[in-house]
Design a protein around this motif. Structure first.
Motif: not given
Length: 126
Positions: A85-89, A67-69, A96-97, A76-78
């Motif tokens: 791939e973005t989450l892993k990176e 929810d925060e993202a 970063r959260p 980037d968070a969204r």
């Protein structure tokens, strides 16, 4: 006077009794009609209830992180909520959260696997 042991009650010169004799007797049953064991349904249900309780807190935590993202002004968070791939990176950066989100997802994967394994009906061979 005790009866002499039958041939199938003797293995390698030793008389089987107790669990070894019972297991041998059950194992000789060609129809598996004696292959009856307790399922411990009450204890299994209790274990599942405990596992469910163990899943509630991390579920709430990952929902909060998601929810925060989603509400974040950080693109980037969204994006990390949409692309693995973005989450892993992004999770490689401890500041970063996404690091917490990925760790929580990994924690949930282990607990969900345990829960599903316990929840699966026992496989009984015929």
């Amino acid at each position: 006077m005790a009866a002499a042991p039958k041939q199938h009650d003797v293995e390698l010169g030793h008389i089987r009794d107790g669990y070894p004799a019972l297991a041998a007797w059950i194992g000789r049953d060609p129809d598996n009609e004696t292959f009856v064991f307790r399922k411990f349904d009450r204890l299994s249900a209790r274990n599942l209830l405990h596992l469910q309780c163990q899943l509630i807190q991390p579920e709430d935590e990952i929902d909060k992180l998601d929810d925060e993202a989603r509400k974040s002004s950080d693109l980037d968070a969204r994006q990390a909520s949409r692309r693995w791939e973005t989450l892993k990176e992004l999770a490689k950066n401890p500041a970063r959260p996404e690091e917490a989100r990925l760790a929580k997802a990994d924690e949930l994967a282990v607990k969900i696997r345990e829960y599903r394994e316990c929840h699966r009906p026992a496989n009984v061979s015929s």
